[in-house]
Motif scaffolding. Sequence first.
Motif, PDB file in Angstrom:
ATOM      1  N   ASP A  45       0.580  -0.624   0.043  1.00  0.00           N
ATOM      2  CA  ASP A  45       0.005   0.144  -0.046  1.00  0.00           C
ATOM      3  C   ASP A  45       0.883   1.089   0.094  1.00  0.00           C
ATOM      4  O   ASP A  45       0.729   2.235   0.856  1.00  0.00           O
ATOM      5  CB  ASP A  45      -0.739  -0.138   1.535  1.00  0.00           C
ATOM      6  CG  ASP A  45      -0.269  -0.402   2.463  1.00  0.00           C
ATOM      7  OD1 ASP A  45       0.567  -0.074   2.817  1.00  0.00           O
ATOM      8  OD2 ASP A  45      -0.703   0.015   3.264  1.00  0.00           O
ATOM      9  N   PHE A  46       1.691   0.828  -0.580  1.00  0.00           N
ATOM     10  CA  PHE A  46       3.242   2.326  -0.727  1.00  0.00           C
ATOM     11  C   PHE A  46       1.739   3.169  -1.458  1.00  0.00           C
ATOM     12  O   PHE A  46       1.281   3.869  -2.349  1.00  0.00           O
ATOM     13  CB  PHE A  46       3.882   2.789  -1.524  1.00  0.00           C
ATOM     14  CG  PHE A  46       5.254   2.843  -1.513  1.00  0.00           C
ATOM     15  CD1 PHE A  46       6.278   2.571  -0.921  1.00  0.00           C
ATOM     16  CD2 PHE A  46       5.622   4.402  -2.509  1.00  0.00           C
ATOM     17  CE1 PHE A  46       7.138   2.957   0.424  1.00  0.00           C
ATOM     18  CE2 PHE A  46       6.591   4.960  -1.604  1.00  0.00           C
ATOM     19  CZ  PHE A  46       7.898   3.892  -0.287  1.00  0.00           C
ATOM     20  N   ALA A  61       3.475   7.004   2.871  1.00  0.00           N
ATOM     21  CA  ALA A  61       5.253   6.113   2.990  1.00  0.00           C
ATOM     22  C   ALA A  61       5.917   6.923   2.524  1.00  0.00           C
ATOM     23  O   ALA A  61       7.368   6.861   3.088  1.00  0.00           O
ATOM     24  CB  ALA A  61       4.648   4.948   1.938  1.00  0.00           C
ATOM     25  N   ARG A  85       5.486   3.167   7.404  1.00  0.00           N
ATOM     26  CA  ARG A  85       3.976   4.153   6.683  1.00  0.00           C
ATOM     27  C   ARG A  85       3.743   2.812   5.406  1.00  0.00           C
ATOM     28  O   ARG A  85       2.596   3.007   5.533  1.00  0.00           O
ATOM     29  CB  ARG A  85       3.682   4.712   7.299  1.00  0.00           C
ATOM     30  CG  ARG A  85       3.428   5.741   8.012  1.00  0.00           C
ATOM     31  CD  ARG A  85       2.880   7.135   8.377  1.00  0.00           C
ATOM     32  NE  ARG A  85       3.437   8.036   9.072  1.00  0.00           N
ATOM     33  CZ  ARG A  85       2.991   9.050   9.086  1.00  0.00           C
ATOM     34  NH1 ARG A  85       3.016   9.786   7.723  1.00  0.00           N
ATOM     35  NH2 ARG A  85       3.388  10.022   9.804  1.00  0.00           N
ATOM     36  N   PHE A  86       4.721   1.419   5.480  1.00  0.00           N
ATOM     37  CA  PHE A  86       4.022   1.119   4.223  1.00  0.00           C
ATOM     38  C   PHE A  86       4.312  -0.540   4.661  1.00  0.00           C
ATOM     39  O   PHE A  86       4.116  -1.242   5.482  1.00  0.00           O
ATOM     40  CB  PHE A  86       4.147   1.672   2.598  1.00  0.00           C
ATOM     41  CG  PHE A  86       5.299   0.305   2.391  1.00  0.00           C
ATOM     42  CD1 PHE A  86       5.516  -0.523   1.084  1.00  0.00           C
ATOM     43  CD2 PHE A  86       6.874   1.056   2.967  1.00  0.00           C
ATOM     44  CE1 PHE A  86       6.940  -1.073   1.363  1.00  0.00           C
ATOM     45  CE2 PHE A  86       8.023   0.585   2.437  1.00  0.00           C
ATOM     46  CZ  PHE A  86       7.748  -0.850   1.303  1.00  0.00           C
ATOM     47  N   GLN A  87       3.170  -1.753   3.810  1.00  0.00           N
ATOM     48  CA  GLN A  87       2.907  -2.745   3.970  1.00  0.00           C
ATOM     49  C   GLN A  87       2.792  -3.391   3.073  1.00  0.00           C
ATOM     50  O   GLN A  87       2.288  -2.475   2.240  1.00  0.00           O
ATOM     51  CB  GLN A  87       1.305  -2.881   5.104  1.00  0.00           C
ATOM     52  CG  GLN A  87       0.698  -2.986   5.279  1.00  0.00           C
ATOM     53  CD  GLN A  87      -0.352  -3.016   6.727  1.00  0.00           C
ATOM     54  OE1 GLN A  87       0.164  -2.711   7.349  1.00  0.00           O
ATOM     55  NE2 GLN A  87      -1.406  -3.623   6.460  1.00  0.00           N
ATOM     56  N   THR A 110      -0.157  -6.367   1.246  1.00  0.00           N
ATOM     57  CA  THR A 110      -1.094  -6.307   0.959  1.00  0.00           C
ATOM     58  C   THR A 110      -1.075  -7.174   0.524  1.00  0.00           C
ATOM     59  O   THR A 110      -2.894  -7.930   0.431  1.00  0.00           O
ATOM     60  CB  THR A 110      -1.988  -4.865   1.131  1.00  0.00           C
ATOM     61  OG1 THR A 110      -1.786  -3.962   0.053  1.00  0.00           O
ATOM     62  CG2 THR A 110      -1.839  -3.904   2.107  1.00  0.00           C
ATOM     63  N   LYS A 169      -6.764   4.023   3.949  1.00  0.00           N
ATOM     64  CA  LYS A 169      -5.267   4.275   5.229  1.00  0.00           C
ATOM     65  C   LYS A 169      -5.152   4.519   6.677  1.00  0.00           C
ATOM     66  O   LYS A 169      -4.857   4.597   7.143  1.00  0.00           O
ATOM     67  CB  LYS A 169      -4.162   4.970   4.193  1.00  0.00           C
ATOM     68  CG  LYS A 169      -2.944   4.402   4.855  1.00  0.00           C
ATOM     69  CD  LYS A 169      -2.185   3.245   4.078  1.00  0.00           C
ATOM     70  CE  LYS A 169      -0.002   3.587   4.370  1.00  0.00           C
ATOM     71  NZ  LYS A 169       0.152   2.983   3.714  1.00  0.00           N
ATOM     72  N   ARG A 200      -6.525   2.829   8.536  1.00  0.00           N
ATOM     73  CA  ARG A 200      -5.582   1.684   9.512  1.00  0.00           C
ATOM     74  C   ARG A 200      -4.535   2.468  10.607  1.00  0.00           C
ATOM     75  O   ARG A 200      -4.121   2.267  11.946  1.00  0.00           O
ATOM     76  CB  ARG A 200      -5.008   0.869   8.696  1.00  0.00           C
ATOM     77  CG  ARG A 200      -4.323   0.125   8.833  1.00  0.00           C
ATOM     78  CD  ARG A 200      -4.361  -0.823   8.211  1.00  0.00           C
ATOM     79  NE  ARG A 200      -3.320  -0.267   7.064  1.00  0.00           N
ATOM     80  CZ  ARG A 200      -3.096  -1.114   5.567  1.00  0.00           C
ATOM     81  NH1 ARG A 200      -4.168  -1.391   5.061  1.00  0.00           N
ATOM     82  NH2 ARG A 200      -2.396  -0.283   4.584  1.00  0.00           N
ATOM     83  N   LEU A 201      -4.118   4.181   9.736  1.00  0.00           N
ATOM     84  CA  LEU A 201      -2.720   4.236  10.979  1.00  0.00           C
ATOM     85  C   LEU A 201      -3.214   4.376  12.077  1.00  0.00           C
ATOM     86  O   LEU A 201      -3.014   5.499  12.824  1.00  0.00           O
ATOM     87  CB  LEU A 201      -2.883   5.653   9.885  1.00  0.00           C
ATOM     88  CG  LEU A 201      -2.005   5.275   8.266  1.00  0.00           C
ATOM     89  CD1 LEU A 201      -0.924   7.134   7.893  1.00  0.00           C
ATOM     90  CD2 LEU A 201      -0.532   4.790   8.959  1.00  0.00           C
TER      91      LEU A 201
END
Lengths: 289, 270, 434
Positions: A34-35, A39, A45-47, A49, C427, C430-431
């Motif tokens: 989910d860049f 991020a 802050r990305f992972q 998915t 997003k 989620r954050l």
Amino acid sequence: MKKAAYLFLTPALTAIFVFFFIPVIAAFLISFTDFDIYAIGNYSRFQFTGLENYRKLFENDLFWKALVNTFYFVVASGPLSIAISLGAALLLNSKLVRFKGIFRLVYFMPVVTTLVAVSIVWRFIYHPEFGLLNYGLSFLGVEKIDWLGDPNWAMPSIILLSIWKNFGYNMIIFIAGLQNIPEELYEAAQIEGANAFQRFTKITLPMLAPTTIFITIITMIGYFQLFAEPYIMTQGGPLDSTLSIVLYMYQEGFRWWNMGYSSAIAFVLFIIILTGTLLQMWYQRRRTA
Amino acid sequence: MGKKTLLYGFLIISGFLTLAPFIWMVSASFMLDGHASVFPPRFLPDEFTFDQYKTLFSRLDVSRNLLNSFFLSVVVTLVSLTFNSMAGFAFAKYRFAGKDAIFKMLLSSMVIPAQVTMLPLFLMLKEFGFLNTYMAIIIPGMANVFGIFLIRQFVMAIPDSLIESARIDGANDFQIYYKIIIPLAAPVLVTLAIFTFMGTWNDFLWPLIVLNDSEMYTLPVALANLMGEHTKDPELMMAGSVITILPVMVIFLALQKYYIKGIMMGSVKE
Amino acid sequence: MNSWREQGNLRLRLVLFIGLFLFPFLFIYYGCKGEEKGVTEITFWGMGAEGEKIQALLPEFYRRHPEIKVRVQMVPWTAAQEKLISAFVADNTPDLCQLGNTWVPQFVLLDALEPLEGYISKSAVVKQSNYFKGIWNTNEVGGKIYGIPWYIDTRLMYYRKDIFKKAGYELPPKTWDELLDLSRKIVKLQNDPNKYAIYLPTNEWAPFIIFGIQNGSDLLKNNWTYGNFSGDKFLEAFDFLMKFHKERLSPLGVSQVTNVYQAFEEGYFSIYISGPWNIPDMKKKMNDSTGEKWGTAPLPGKNGYPGASLAGGASLVMFKQSKKKEAAWKFIEFLSEKGTQLAFFGETNNLPAVVSAWDEPGFKKDPFIPAFYEQFQNVVATPKIPEWEQIVSAKLQQYAEYAARGKMTAKEAMQNLDREVNIILEKRRRLLGK
């Protein structure tokens, strides 16, 4: 001697490997994350998915709209521009015509020009009030058309522009193909009493088949990458009727910085182009076999 | 006779239609503000003026963008020509392990559209600090498969005996490359140079992404940017289009033989 | 044969040499953005006309600070947000810049802005008490101040007095019903299929949001993590605006109006909801700077008059990456002085953020300004989230167009909008959840 070969290869291959192959692989990986803009500010802050981006993509109406628009564009302007190229090539290959060079040059002129610049020119040509096109058509009794403002006309307008811009290129290739057809074939056919139409369908077309397939592939690949024309002329509107896949990818990736999602779009484009190319190559092989 | 007249009539009319946008573009670029937005449209300026060009070069300072475009197109052409010709020569005239495999891989990579690489390439250049610099345009243009392929095809046709005799005369590999191969491959190099130059000049999407200072913009990006602000000034935009198109047009007209030959070469299937 | 080869050889060698010489030159070329000795050059990004007009203020600044040079770059408003974000992504942010004050929170979230308390506490010029409270607050995120208000604006109604009078309205409309009634009357009166009453283009999101807010909608719900556009309140307001399109009181396409001022002058429409930046051009095009033929008025309201509008304007911010913050701050202080603020108003018609400037007699003289003062009594900020710009300028505008062209009902459009907004905010949820 071998060492020399590697030395000669190193600069180009390094450049292609680092700045083409690695990015391709990276794009593939990014498309599963989910860049995004969060991020970029902070890499934590990305992972991953998984297939989430692709799922969202296929559930998104706008994506399907962009896909349909792009196919519309490819299917309408591809064959049309190839047919016009072939027609122009046949005319210019005719023995009746002199000053071939000049005509060839004139028809070819749009090909070398800058797409951004001609898109701007055409945007004004398409102006509903002051544009040349509506003015020209008014002599034929055609009512004013809001070319770029009407959702039904916007895509045809872009198609017309791209045909004008591109037909000269394929024309040149067709002329080369026509010149490779041995003159004796036509002479023999003439002796056997074949008329012009028969000579065209029985000799010209089959002899041109490899050229045609090549042209179809490159034209299609090029047309799937439609971007600058809608970017300049319509920004994808009205009613998203000219939103193309690449424009959608650009907007998601470089306007809203949803980079994972945008990479997924790029890969769908890749798969489509790959499939099209393979299909055409398979068709060609079947024909020649 | 009648048939011939018809044929010429058709060719001339379609030729005129093909050129009409250019004619109007040039003509409107010499009109005063607002004089291209009238009904019925004017084909020729009622009052001839250089105002639009003056505005472009003074107030909007496109000379900088013109310079950027020239500089980048020349550099990309020179660098890619050097790299591609070396690789093309190696693929044509040497035998080494993995040659066919590498070449096939390169060829098949041509179906991957450049758009796929854009995002990671962007991030990569960001890490190097190259965004918004000339390097952002030069780096991805340093070498390309199409160029290598074209040069390889051409160099394969150069007889091996020339190379052999040079080697007997004591020439080393690099001397063979630039004393024999380069001169003999001059036609294909010129062709490729025109292609690369025009390709870089006309490119839009990539410079749009990686350049974000107006003084770094290439002409097409500057033009598109201008379009955002001057939608209602067709005369100005036409002058900008003329300036963008003119250089490539001149190069094409001067070297059209090579360009057209290049298209035909590119279309020759293996 | 041999001589031919020699020649070709020579030419190409020449080309190669030129290439080799050019290569290092290129590193120098992009590396040398040289500076004069002893002078600090700061980069300022100004949007649209502000970027151009700020030049007029520079001589005075240079007189006081000969050691600083300001390089102004103009950024078109239409692409401003996009450009700033890409500049941030590309590590290419300027030293300071003007930022739409609704954009401050998102740049804070990106960790791009420098907090300013340290500078404010030492400053003799910039004080919180100098500013409208609501405007100052738009710059505060998480208890820290990131921007200094530069100028303020809000949207209100531009209208044709002459046409209103003919339609029987001596005063501008004060309620939604009056607005609709008046629009119908104008169209009837003009009796021309090519003339409309109001200009509500679907590529300007502000009126849709304004009417939604007036109707009491919160726009986004649950701590701004879900869209609430299909909620009753927003939907009702949206449906109301759609009436203007359905009854052909407002032109449909965006492409028909290439020049708003000309269209306003021609009576193509008589009402336009927009901000103070239009005043100079309107004066020029209408050939009327006294308010004979046209005027400005606060927005009609649903519950009370004037109806709410958006708290707009621009703040001055410094970027974290800047290496010249001291010099940049001096420029901010200069721009925040009352005299500079009034001079800037003279150049651009941007309303001063410093409250004391509003008492200047020269400022109050302009017949088009009082309406803004009145409108400022009722202004509201939009949600402070980074996704806001995408939500309104991509999605809301997209679905407004679908509804205006009758491709969707108002309800369908808003439901679709919410669905997409919820995806955009995924997003954020989620954050926040973390």
